[in-house]
Scaffold this active site. Structure first.
Site, PDB file in Angstrom:
ATOM      1  N   ASN A 142      35.933  33.217  33.957  1.00 47.71           N
ATOM      2  CA  ASN A 142      35.873  33.042  35.406  1.00 47.71           C
ATOM      3  C   ASN A 142      36.236  34.333  36.139  1.00 47.71           C
ATOM      4  OD1 ASN A 142      37.417  32.150  38.102  1.00 47.71           O
ATOM      5  ND2 ASN A 142      35.868  30.621  37.596  1.00 47.71           N
ATOM      6  N   ILE A 274      41.182  17.039  34.017  1.00 51.22           N
ATOM      7  CA  ILE A 274      40.611  17.854  32.943  1.00 51.22           C
ATOM      8  C   ILE A 274      39.410  17.137  32.354  1.00 51.22           C
ATOM      9  CG2 ILE A 274      41.023  18.873  30.682  1.00 51.22           C
ATOM     10  CD1 ILE A 274      43.888  19.314  31.428  1.00 51.22           C
ATOM     11  N   TYR A 475      21.852  37.868  43.947  1.00 53.04           N
ATOM     12  CA  TYR A 475      23.015  38.254  43.154  1.00 53.04           C
ATOM     13  C   TYR A 475      23.267  39.740  43.379  1.00 53.04           C
ATOM     14  CZ  TYR A 475      25.876  37.881  38.834  1.00 53.04           C
ATOM     15  OH  TYR A 475      26.890  37.846  37.900  1.00 53.04           O
TER      16      TYR A 475
END
Length: 568
Positions: A142, A274, A475
């Protein structure tokens, strides 16, 4: 390390011993020197030895250690310094800079590795009962600070690495769906599926170092989303452990069951619980796969072609076009051509010149096709007509094959850039087609203005990566030539300029990287204060004790700094 669980190196992307090198790419050093004035033949920094880090000691209490070991077993409750540091960060450039400097923040006290859902249930319930912070962890890829503990967190911080939960559990071959545990990495998942003749088709840049659960928790998108969809399209059912209960969403093609609970879980970044497993759409392995390369005279031509491909009858797996500077970057990253390759390149250049193209403004595009030979041939024909109608030309499969081989190596270059005094990162957004060119032009301008105001050199370039009926994702990559102690100040200035440009030009805060802490300051502009209120109410309702990955998506500052303003 835990046997059978992959772990990235503590200081950068991917595995030890693998790194980006420019020595077989003769055009790359001159390209970097030209655009940012940096000589990459000379390293400016190096990775310090791990022993030089002053790692804060674990604050884990004996009582909690005993309880956690009782849940997962002593082997699977790790408190050594390197494991804790690896799990303290993601792989955003802010993470990489700080970990190299030894600015470690709130390092987790223990990393646990549950082996099944029952153990996850026990961990989540213990987090509430004993009031500790529980952060889920997949591949650690991440880049928006979605796995980092809140600075100064006084409670014990426990990270749950789901890497042991990595099995393909079953396939419903009639419905084309598979049930898979959330801790599986991309390659391991595809190996298990393809051994039985299936594929999920989800291929994010982080594929090698990210997991199914992480994709769901951040609303991931893959390179082949034009065919297979984003993860939100792929996931049809799931299980998520919440305080005192387990959410079960059966695998259904569609529902009308009130506000979508599935949508609440997608992108929730561990704030609600989770994720332990999911039912996902899978497809038979296609007979043929082919990437064709094209060039356009301008980026505007390429955007228009992608818009028309999305609106046409052509079925493609991806349609990607890079702006002029990214095109130069791609070509500079190529290895030295042989005699035949050089002759072919010269012939293509001469053809472009005869067309009146400015070679500094050309834009490279890749379009992918899958299916039977007849299917691929037919849809290539449809795309070819669109390319030609938009001042484009095809150059065959060669460049596409090279792109396919190296598509997962791109993240390694950020570590290389840091070694040479360049802070490099990415931001992505989506807009309606009507604003696609506008947001590109204005975002590039905003980034350059920020660079100028900081008095540093830098570069920003972009590609269109995912197309939809109504718009597309673009992007942006940016690099800043700043090797000073204040390089994160320069980074913040450019990052803020880019994100604010997204807000000012009909974009969203993120297309597929998520929110974490990095993007939270712009949420009220993105989804309105009322939308932020809805999310805050949801998180507080499910997790009133703020035990589940607190500080993500909705928080009162930005990474490492107490502030509530995007302008701070």
């Amino acid at each position: 390390m835990i046997e059978g669980v992959k772990q990235q190196k503590w200081w950068g992307w991917g595995e030890e011993g693998k790194a980006y090198s420019h020595h077989d790419k003769p055009k790359f050093a001159p390209f970097v020197k030209r655009i940012v004035g940096v000589d990459i033949n000379v390293s400016k920094t190096s990775v310090p030895p791990f022993s030089s880090l002053d790692v804060p000691a674990t604050q884990l209490t004996d009582e909690l250690r005993t309880k956690l070991e009782g849940i997962v077993g002593a082997t699977y409750a790790q408190t050594d310094d390197e494991t804790r540091v690896v799990h303290a960060f993601g792989k955003g450039v802010r993470d990489l800079v700080r970990v190299r400097r030894g600015e470690l923040g709130r390092v987790p006290d223990v990393v646990v590795y549950p082996g099944d859902e029952d153990e996850v249930v026990a961990l989540v319930n213990a987090a509430v009962e004993d009031d500790f912070v529980l952060i889920p962890f997949g591949g650690g890829s991440n880049i928006v600070a979605a796995t980092e503990a809140v600075p100064g967190e006084p409670r014990n911080v426990v990270v749950a690495n789901l890497g042991r939960m990595k099995s393909l559990l079953e396939i419903d071959e009639i419905s084309g769906m598979a049930r898979i545990q959330a801790g599986v990495f991309g390659p391991d998942m595809e190996d298990q599926l393809q051994a039985r003749g299936w594929t999920m088709g989800h291929q994010p840049d982080s594929f090698v170092w990210s997991t199914l659960g992480g994709w769901i928790a951040t609303r991931s998108s893959g390179m082949q989303s034009d065919k297979y969809g984003d993860i939100s399209d792929i996931v049809r059912g799931l299980r998520m452990v919440m305080p005192g209960q387990v959410l079960t969403l059966r695998p259904l093609p569609s529902t009308s069951s009130g506000p979508s609970v599935r949508e609440m879980v997608l992108g929730s970044e561990g704030r609600l619980g989770i994720i332990t497993e999911a039912w996902v759409q899978v497809h038979r392995i296609p007979e043929q796969r082919e990437l064709q390369a094209y060039f356009f005279a301008t980026y505007a031509d390429g955007l228009k072609a992608c818009e028309q491909i999305a609106a046409s009858d052509a079925n493609v797996i991806l349609a990607r076009v890079s702006d002029p500077l990214e095109t130069q970057y791609i070509m500079a990253n190529g290895k030295a051509s042989g005699r035949v390759g050089k002759l072919a390149n010269k012939a293509i250049q001469k053809l472009m010149e005869r067309k009146g193209w400015d070679l500094d403004g050309i834009c490279m595009s890749f379009v992918g096709f899958e299916g039977s030979a007849n299917h691929v041939r037919y849809h290539k024909g449809l795309v070819s007509k669109i390319i030609k109608a938009n001042n484009g030309m095809g150059v065959g499969k060669g460049p596409g094959s090279l792109y396919d081989q190296k598509k997962y190596d791109t993240p390694y270059i950020r570590d290389f850039m840091l070694d040479h005094g360049l802070v490099a990162d990415v931001s992505e957004t989506t807009t309606p087609w009507a604003h696609a060119l506008e947001i590109h032009t204005n975002t590039v301008a905003a980034a350059h203005k920020a660079l100028e105001e900081r008095g540093v050199r830098g570069v920003v370039f972009c590609h269109l990566s995912h197309s939809y009926h109504s718009g597309a994702c673009q992007y942006f990559t940016f690099a800043i030539a700043d090797d000073s102690e204040d390089n994160l100040v320069s980074y913040d200035a450019v990052k803020r300029a880019i994100q604010q440009s997204f807000m000012d030009n009909h974009g969203t805060v993120s297309h597929h990287h998520g929110v974490g802490e990095e993007h939270s300051p712009w949420l009220d502009q993105d989804i309105s204060p009322a939308g932020v209120h809805m999310q805050r109410t949801l998180f507080e309702g499910i997790d009133p004790g703020n035990n589940l990955n607190p500080g993500k998506i909705i928080h009162d500052g930005k990474p490492g700094i107490s502030s509530n303003s995007a302008d701070a």
